[in-house]
Enzyme design. Structure first.
Site, PDB file in Angstrom:
ATOM      1  N   ASP A 121      19.418  24.171 -13.462  1.00 49.90           N
ATOM      2  CA  ASP A 121      18.146  23.435 -14.411  1.00 49.90           C
ATOM      3  C   ASP A 121      17.422  24.657 -14.983  1.00 49.90           C
ATOM      4  O   ASP A 121      17.757  25.781 -15.158  1.00 49.90           O
ATOM      5  CB  ASP A 121      17.300  22.856 -13.461  1.00 49.90           C
ATOM      6  CG  ASP A 121      16.656  21.586 -14.072  1.00 49.90           C
ATOM      7  OD1 ASP A 121      16.166  20.859 -13.409  1.00 49.90           O
ATOM      8  OD2 ASP A 121      16.564  21.690 -15.248  1.00 49.90           O
TER       9      ASP A 121
HETATM   10  C1  GLC Z   1      14.387  19.848 -17.060  1.00 50.63           C
HETATM   11  C2  GLC Z   1      14.991  18.900 -16.099  1.00 50.63           C
HETATM   12  C3  GLC Z   1      16.455  18.395 -16.163  1.00 50.63           C
HETATM   13  C4  GLC Z   1      16.785  18.365 -17.429  1.00 50.63           C
HETATM   14  C5  GLC Z   1      17.035  19.946 -18.168  1.00 50.63           C
HETATM   15  C6  GLC Z   1      17.318  20.165 -19.474  1.00 50.63           C
HETATM   16  O1  GLC Z   1      13.410  20.608 -16.826  1.00 50.63           O
HETATM   17  O2  GLC Z   1      14.596  19.323 -14.731  1.00 50.63           O
HETATM   18  O3  GLC Z   1      16.451  17.043 -15.500  1.00 50.63           O
HETATM   19  O4  GLC Z   1      18.336  17.915 -17.650  1.00 50.63           O
HETATM   20  O5  GLC Z   1      15.447  20.461 -17.965  1.00 50.63           O
HETATM   21  O6  GLC Z   1      16.738  19.402 -20.359  1.00 50.63           O
END
Ligand code: GLC
Length: 734
Positions: free
Chosen positions: A263
């Site tokens: 993430d």
């Molecule tokens: C965010 C979220 C995740 C998302 C990622 C990319 O912090 O936790 O669900 O897909 O970043 O945007």
């Protein structure tokens, strides 16, 4: 590209190029209008680092992506195409109801069609990967991201996560209109302590495997090409450094051989977790755990070469990760066509087209959950002359797409006012804001400060109360601000904002014919609203076609089709709250207050509105359950029959639910578990015999030795309207 050619390409790559394939650049580095979805964004990159970047986050638009792809490939020494990834959670530009609302439809096929539409729009806009489905099981409405899940039940979530993967990917992601799906957040992100986003997660092996893992696994079995690590630690080890979770459970047990992406800055956050002293240690932990792509943070970029040179990380780990990334690009056909579906003309034709909007409208209608309908006030009888006052901050708002929606400015999100005026222009209707959605002391998570003017607030209230006084029916349009749910939006107060509750109280002093619509991304305390209203309907955040869908249902052309995918509490303090809880040694009778029983002395220990509940515009009667055999053996399923009759005055659809209970086992078992559901549509007076298969594997669980088994003994089957159904029959598992 043939696999042999791909293998040759891998062998040709320098270490820097290999490491670059494992780096995902935030789109904000390249363009001004990239969506920022994370907190960390101080990217500084050398020309060489930019040149080897393997994927880009949060850029969309066919023209923009084609331009950037061209730049990426010209800079990349082997001209390897980049991957473009985006959070297409509630649709791309045709915005669908939030996932929690889609769970309320109990219709995975609908979510599959919605995902197909999202993929068509996203692919035409140049994208290759969507960070969806979010398959986190949720039991605590204080957590803001419950809005992204499909709820508290492992079986329901599994049906939806698999359906969404099928919708995004089809049979081959190379095909036009398909995106690679990334299931997230692995694992257990929906169970943070206290419902506080990003907080630690402590789950027993049994609860992790029985409740939290199934929906991820269902998405992987459906072919999800990527998995995303979660921010949280799980039993003491952050997911992005959790070898046991990633290599044993995900790769070996679940047989996942796709790309594992962290993430946003989750690798960098290993320093905050305190398990990595520096970026190099973080990079080592993550690559050893099996993280392939590092999203936005740059520890792979900065330290992987050194880790290789010093032999601290075997080059095989790097090659395996790069191989998975190259295979993903190859499966999308990017080596033959690096632009895939990116096509400005097609984008104009496909995005927000009528067919897509109709689908969004149907999904919204089927997601609305009608909780109360006293005196059958709904559907509204819009006889001529009857005045309907729509009052509340959502009466004419277009901010009705949930968090993680990025509708373009001109996408024409349909407000309630617009929807009602289009459907029933002749009706005597008025629309009044009535109050601010929130007071200024609420700083929204994007830092937006709300303006609040005391005089204006008084004027809005007076005007609304006056309108209510002169109306035959009032439709209150209330709810959370859409930014009060979603990422980084955990709340301790699970209520409609106080300003709006004041409006509710003032309006109900002058008019008793109240229909209350609730816009929300989570379960809320609604006892006061239910006591002061004749009807209460949860509309969630319905998306682009909100107003049309609400008009269709309020005026009775369609009925609300939703059933609760999460339990709604009397009080937030009941959290975590879920129907499939384990038995205890001192069960209370239906949650009744009683000392020395499981529960509270100041609150009944049950949901105000239970999982699976919701009504339509007609009523259904259930006959007793008839089963083909009293004994269930391993090979031979039992069939359970139940006659369901529409005893109301109009056609309607019922979501018939099947629950099983294992009455005796070597470990404690849930009081009941959803194991099937069927939606049936019946004319007034019509009956239908619903049949469910009961199979031995539906009763399996992890025993005290962590073997996945079923055990002989007494069981019960329930078939009914929701998770409190008492219509049951007994059988024995041999
Ligand atoms: C965010 C979220 C995740 C998302 C990622 C990319 O912090 O936790 O669900 O897909 O970043 O945007």
């Amino acid at each position: 590209m043939r696999e042999s050619e791909l293998r040759n390409l891998l062998d040709d790559l320098s270490v820097e190029e290999k490491v670059g394939q494992l780096f995902q650049l935030s789109g904000s580095f390249l363009v001004d209008n990239a969506v920022i979805t994370g907190s960390w964004d101080n990217q500084e990159l050398s020309e060489q680092e930019l040149a080897v970047t393997g994927s880009v986050l949060s850029i969309s638009g066919a023209g923009e992506i084609k331009r950037i792809q061209e730049e990426c490939m010209s800079r990349q020494p082997h001209h390897i195409p980049a991957l473009f990834m985006l959070d297409i959670i509630n649709g791309y530009h045709t915005i669908f109801p939030i996932s929690l609302a889609q769970g309320a439809t109990f219709e995975p096929e609908l979510a599959q069609r919605g995902a197909e539409i999202a993929a068509k729009e996203g692919a035409a806009a140049g994208l290759h990967v969507t960070f969806s489905p979010m398959a986190d099981l949720v039991r605590d409405a204080r957590w803001g991201r419950v809005m992204e899940s499909t709820g508290e039940d492992p079986y329901l979530n599994s049906c939806f996560s698999a359906a969404m993967v099928r919708g995004y990917q089809g049979n081959d992601v190379r095909e036009k209109g398909r995106l690679a799906a990334c299931v997230k957040h692995f694992a257990g992100y929906g169970a943070p302590e206290g419902g506080r986003d990003y907080d630690n997660v402590e789950l027993s092996e049994r609860t992790l495997r029985e409740a939290y893992l199934p929906a991820y696994e269902a998405a992987i079995k459906a072919g999800a090409k990527l998995v995303m690590t979660s921010f949280n630690s799980l039993n003491g080890i952050p997911a992005s450094a959790n070898k046991k979770l990633m290599r044993n459970v995900l790769r070996q047990e679940m047989n996942f051989d796709g790309v594992l992406i962290s993430d946003y800055d989750a690798v960098g956050e290993l320093l905050n977790h305190g398990i990595a002293e520096d970026g190099k240690a973080a990079a080592k932990l993550a690559i050893e755990a099996g993280v392939d792509i590092e999203m936005v943070s740059q520890h792979y970029l900065r330290h992987m070469s050194e880790l290789m040179e010093r032999g601290e990380v075997p080059v095989e780990l790097l090659d395996q990760a790069v191989w998975r990334v190259l295979k993903l690009k190859n499966s999308l056909g990017l080596f033959e066509n690096p632009y895939k579906d990116a096509d400005e003309e097609a984008e104009k034709q496909i995005v927000l087209c009528r067919e897509h909007r109709e689908m969004a409208r149907e999904t919204a209608r089927k997601s609305f959950v009608l909780l109360e309908n006293k005196e059958e006030i709904l559907p509204l009888r819009a006889e001529t002359g009857k005045k309907i006052a729509f009052i509340g901050p959502y009466a004419d708002s277009q901010e009705i797409c949930g968090s993680w929606s990025f509708p373009p400015k001109d996408s024409g999100v349909v407000s309630i006012k617009k929807g009602m005026m289009e459907k029933n222009p002749a009706a005597a209707m008025c629309f009044h804001e009535g109050c601010y959605i929130l007071r200024q002391d609420w700083c929204l998570k994007n830092g937006e400060q709300l303006v609040f003017n005391e005089d204006k607030a008084k004027h809005l209230m007076a005007e609304a109360v006056n309108a209510a006084r002169g109306a035959d029916t009032v439709v209150l349009c209330l709810g959370e601000h859409y930014q009060q749910s979603g990422e980084g939006a955990s709340r301790t107060v699970l209520q409609i904002p106080e300003e709006q509750k004041k409006l509710l109280r003032e309006v109900t002093k002058v008019n008793s014919n109240i229909v209350t619509l609730v816009f929300t991304g989570r379960p809320l305390e609604l006892e006061e609203e239910a006591n002061l209203s004749k009807a209460v309907m949860i509309v969630w955040f319905p998306g682009t076609e909100s107003g049309g869908a609400i008009a269709d249902v309020l005026l009775g052309e369609k009925e609300p089709g939703g059933r609760l995918p999460m339990s709604f509490p009397y009080r937030a303090a009941q959290m975590p709250l879920y129907y499939n809880r384990f038995r205890t040694g001192r069960p209370s009778e239906d949650g009744a207050i009683g000392s020395f029983r499981t529960g509270y002395v100041d609150q009944v220990d049950k949901a105000l509105y239970p999982f699976g509940s919701g009504i339509g515009y007609t009523r259904f009667q259930y006959g007793s359950i008839w089963i083909t055999r009293q004994v269930l053996t391993g090979g031979q399923p039992i069939l359970a029959f139940c006659m369901v009759t529409n005893v109301g005055k109009r056609a309607g659809t019922e979501t018939v639910q099947l629950y099983l209970a294992d009455l005796h086992a070597s470990v404690i078992r849930p009081v009941r578990q959803l194991r099937g559901f069927q939606k049936i549509t019946l004319a007034p007076g019509e009956s239908c015999e619903v049949v469910f298969e009961i199979r031995e594997e539906m009763l399996r669980f992890w025993d005290s030795e962590m073997n996945y088994v079923s055990e002989p003994g007494q069981c019960m089957v329930f078939i009914g309207h929701d998770s409190t159904a008492e219509n049951s029959a007994q059988f024995v598992l041999e």
